[in-house]
Motif scaffolding. Sequence first.
Motif, short mmCIF file in Angstrom:
data_model
loop_
_atom_site.label_atom_id
_atom_site.label_comp_id
_atom_site.label_asym_id
_atom_site.label_seq_id
_atom_site.Cartn_x
_atom_site.Cartn_y
_atom_site.Cartn_z
N THR A 61 6.71 2.05 -8.37
CA THR A 61 7.21 1.08 -7.39
C THR A 61 7.77 1.87 -6.21
OG1 THR A 61 9.38 1.02 -8.46
CG2 THR A 61 7.80 -0.68 -9.09
N PHE A 62 7.61 1.32 -5.04
CA PHE A 62 8.18 1.98 -3.85
C PHE A 62 8.14 1.01 -2.67
CE2 PHE A 62 4.37 2.76 -1.26
CZ PHE A 62 3.37 2.51 -2.19
N ILE A 63 8.88 1.38 -1.64
CA ILE A 63 8.86 0.60 -0.40
C ILE A 63 7.92 1.33 0.55
CG2 ILE A 63 10.20 -0.35 1.49
CD1 ILE A 63 12.69 -0.02 -0.35
N GLY A 64 6.88 0.65 0.93
CA GLY A 64 5.88 1.31 1.77
C GLY A 64 5.62 0.52 3.03
N PRO A 65 4.61 0.92 3.78
CA PRO A 65 4.25 0.17 4.98
C PRO A 65 3.96 -1.28 4.60
CG PRO A 65 2.99 2.20 4.81
CD PRO A 65 3.69 2.03 3.51
N PRO A 66 4.52 -2.23 5.33
CA PRO A 66 4.35 -3.63 4.93
C PRO A 66 2.94 -4.16 5.18
CG PRO A 66 5.59 -3.49 6.97
CD PRO A 66 5.37 -2.08 6.52
N VAL A 67 2.50 -4.99 4.27
CA VAL A 67 1.28 -5.76 4.49
C VAL A 67 1.77 -7.12 4.97
CG1 VAL A 67 -0.75 -6.79 3.43
CG2 VAL A 67 0.05 -4.55 2.68
N ASN A 68 1.47 -7.46 6.19
CA ASN A 68 2.18 -8.54 6.87
C ASN A 68 3.67 -8.19 6.80
OD1 ASN A 68 -0.18 -9.90 7.50
ND2 ASN A 68 -0.23 -10.90 5.51
N THR A 69 4.46 -8.99 6.12
CA THR A 69 5.89 -8.62 6.02
C THR A 69 6.25 -8.26 4.58
OG1 THR A 69 6.41 -10.95 5.73
CG2 THR A 69 6.54 -10.07 7.97
N ALA A 70 5.26 -7.95 3.77
CA ALA A 70 5.53 -7.64 2.36
C ALA A 70 5.49 -6.12 2.15
CB ALA A 70 4.48 -8.33 1.49
N PRO A 71 6.65 -5.48 1.95
CA PRO A 71 6.67 -4.01 1.89
C PRO A 71 6.86 -3.43 0.48
CG PRO A 71 8.85 -4.82 2.47
CD PRO A 71 8.02 -6.02 2.11
N TYR A 72 7.02 -4.29 -0.52
CA TYR A 72 7.38 -3.78 -1.85
C TYR A 72 6.13 -3.64 -2.71
CZ TYR A 72 11.90 -5.01 -0.04
OH TYR A 72 13.00 -5.09 0.76
N TRP A 73 5.89 -2.41 -3.12
CA TRP A 73 4.63 -2.08 -3.79
C TRP A 73 4.82 -1.78 -5.26
CZ3 TRP A 73 -0.34 -1.78 -1.90
CH2 TRP A 73 -0.48 -2.01 -0.52
N LYS A 74 3.81 -2.17 -6.01
CA LYS A 74 3.71 -1.79 -7.41
C LYS A 74 2.29 -1.25 -7.59
CE LYS A 74 6.51 -4.86 -10.31
NZ LYS A 74 6.43 -5.93 -11.30
N LEU A 75 2.18 -0.08 -8.16
CA LEU A 75 0.86 0.47 -8.42
C LEU A 75 0.77 1.01 -9.83
CD1 LEU A 75 0.22 2.39 -5.08
CD2 LEU A 75 -0.84 0.25 -5.81
N GLN A 76 -0.39 0.93 -10.35
CA GLN A 76 -0.62 1.47 -11.70
C GLN A 76 -1.79 2.44 -11.66
OE1 GLN A 76 -1.38 -1.52 -14.72
NE2 GLN A 76 -2.32 0.00 -16.07
N PHE A 77 -1.56 3.65 -12.21
CA PHE A 77 -2.60 4.67 -12.22
C PHE A 77 -2.97 5.03 -13.65
CE2 PHE A 77 -0.13 5.05 -8.41
CZ PHE A 77 -1.09 5.18 -7.43
N ASP A 78 -4.22 5.34 -13.81
CA ASP A 78 -4.68 5.82 -15.11
C ASP A 78 -4.38 7.31 -15.18
OD1 ASP A 78 -6.93 4.93 -17.40
OD2 ASP A 78 -6.81 7.09 -16.97
N VAL A 79 -3.66 7.70 -16.19
CA VAL A 79 -3.22 9.10 -16.27
C VAL A 79 -4.40 10.05 -16.43
CG1 VAL A 79 -1.91 10.75 -17.67
CG2 VAL A 79 -0.92 8.52 -17.13
N GLU A 80 -5.39 9.63 -17.20
CA GLU A 80 -6.52 10.53 -17.46
C GLU A 80 -7.44 10.69 -16.25
OE1 GLU A 80 -8.84 9.42 -20.87
OE2 GLU A 80 -10.40 10.87 -20.38
N THR A 81 -7.81 9.56 -15.66
CA THR A 81 -8.76 9.64 -14.54
C THR A 81 -8.06 9.89 -13.21
OG1 THR A 81 -8.65 7.27 -14.06
CG2 THR A 81 -10.29 7.98 -15.67
N LYS A 82 -6.75 9.64 -13.19
CA LYS A 82 -5.93 9.80 -11.98
C LYS A 82 -6.24 8.73 -10.92
CE LYS A 82 -6.13 14.73 -12.81
NZ LYS A 82 -7.01 14.52 -13.98
#
Lengths: 417, 179
Positions: free
Chosen positions: A215-236
């Motif tokens: 989770t992090f605060i990133g550049p906003p998409v429209n006015t939505a700046p709060y991000w959640k991302l999920q990465f696969d550890v093996e494939t990166k």
Amino acid sequence: MDNDRKLSEELLKADGIIPDSVTEYERAAFRKILDEQSKSKRTGLGASQPNIWRIIMKNRISKFATAAVVLIAVALSIVLIDKSITPAWAIEQTIEVLEGMKVVHLAGYAKYPDRPRETFEIWAMPHSMDGSVSGNFKLVEGDNHISLANERENITYVYTRHPKWDVLYITEGLNRGCNPFLTGDLFRQLKEMGRNWKERYGRDEETGRDSVFVTFIGPPVNTAPYWKLQFDVETKLPVRGSVWYSEGYEGVPHFEYTSIEYDREIPEGFFDFDIPDGTQVVDCRMLRDLLDRDPNYGILVGQVSTYDACKKVIEKYWQAVIDRNWDDVKKIRPLAAGDSLEKLQLTYQVHEPSELVSIQGVNHLDDPGTFVEATCVVKMKDGTMGQSVLNVEIRQMPRGKVGVVAGTIGAEFDEIY
Amino acid sequence: MDFDKQVEEIVLRSQNGDRAAFEALFEIYQPRLKYYVRRMDGRGTNADDMLQDIWLTVFKKIHKLKDTKAFAVWLYRIARNKVYSGFKRKERFVSLPQENELPVSGSDEPVFNADDAKKLHRALDELKPYHKEVLTLSFVERMSYESIAGVTGCSIGTVRSRIFYAKQSLRKEMERQNG
């Protein structure tokens, strides 16, 4: 045999076609089509064909969705360059993996405050001459919008299905895309962006694969700046993502990527555009070419915002119509000439405007893939009101910023009340 | 029963899923449709694929055709959209009518007969796409101005003037080819 019929037959013969007859090859090919279609109807397989044109669309989120693609890449870079997570996240490895990718496919949902949640899908390929930007690109939103950029044709198609009409804009150049594309350079450039990021290790709830949730605060998409991302550890690789208005990640995300896939197979012709029947085609290149050929069309609008420029053009246009100043009408609306001008004059004779009451709903401002769409409410001399959706183009030309009316979406007056 | 009535009946049967009727439509329209597609798709290399694609669309959508009398117009509109979708060269999209499309009297409109066919066929390919299109529909499909307007999305007046100027261009091109 009458001459017209004989002429028709002789023309066919001149092209090697036998009149009133088809070849065995053609007949066989046609029967095969019938067989396959009948079979797919029986088995229901026909419905599963990639009829993506019918999947989505009702809004104008193209640019935002594209931005969201970029932002996923941004966020990904932030996570990957944090060496504190694990050595497996070395940025060089990720860069290498992503730079080998030729196609990215994203699917998910978009939610705007005043609209129902909608699906979207994006397919993008890096540009063959410059891998830092996309070339072929397709975005399908809901069941009423498709944006498609075709690198080979150097053309962009923007198709929207409205309640009353379907409109396709055709423009020269790649005016929709996933830019910058998901490259290593992008991550290098964007490593400084984002703040307050947190990583948590866990397992994917569906596949059970080892994952890292960020989770992090990133550049906003429209006015939505709060991000959640999920990465696969093996494939990166990133496998899911979302962007939220709310810091607490409450409610429904603005964008939710339920699937992120790389190097998905793209069928031949996938980035060609098949114009749906009954579509109003607005070939923006016609007007733009005309303006290039004769720079005297249109009116100078001064160095104002696109919105104010459009307003000025629209006001001048309706004033010219009200004054029956057809020279000015032609100057502001260059494609109204000859037969079409007569038709226009007839329309304005039947519905005679006396006053521009308001300009409502100005869309596609500063969108190179379309013209501006401005809904005008006009009062007629007989007291009725008419609604007309004008297409407006604002261009920077050597003599200054120029505005013209390209035409209307739908009928001249799509509603009289 | 006249030809139009026959076609209308075949269309109705096709809409009800009659395969033989659908094959009959193919037999009736394919030759002239092929000529149209070849003329509009200048390179001609995609014509066969495009024709199959057109008939596939017709098969899938014929049940939606409300005015069964207008089958030919509907068919050629599908073909036109496919051809335009398939154009790879931008000049095909940007070609704007250069003539002033005002109503014309037609009194000095060139006339062509069957003896001209071969020359006419060669000259057609040299015309601007929008001229080639209206003449092909007029000469080969023998469509009325109203039907051509239905296919091309132009007014009847525009079709009339476009055909007028197209015939003039065609005559000039034929004379040029004759030296």
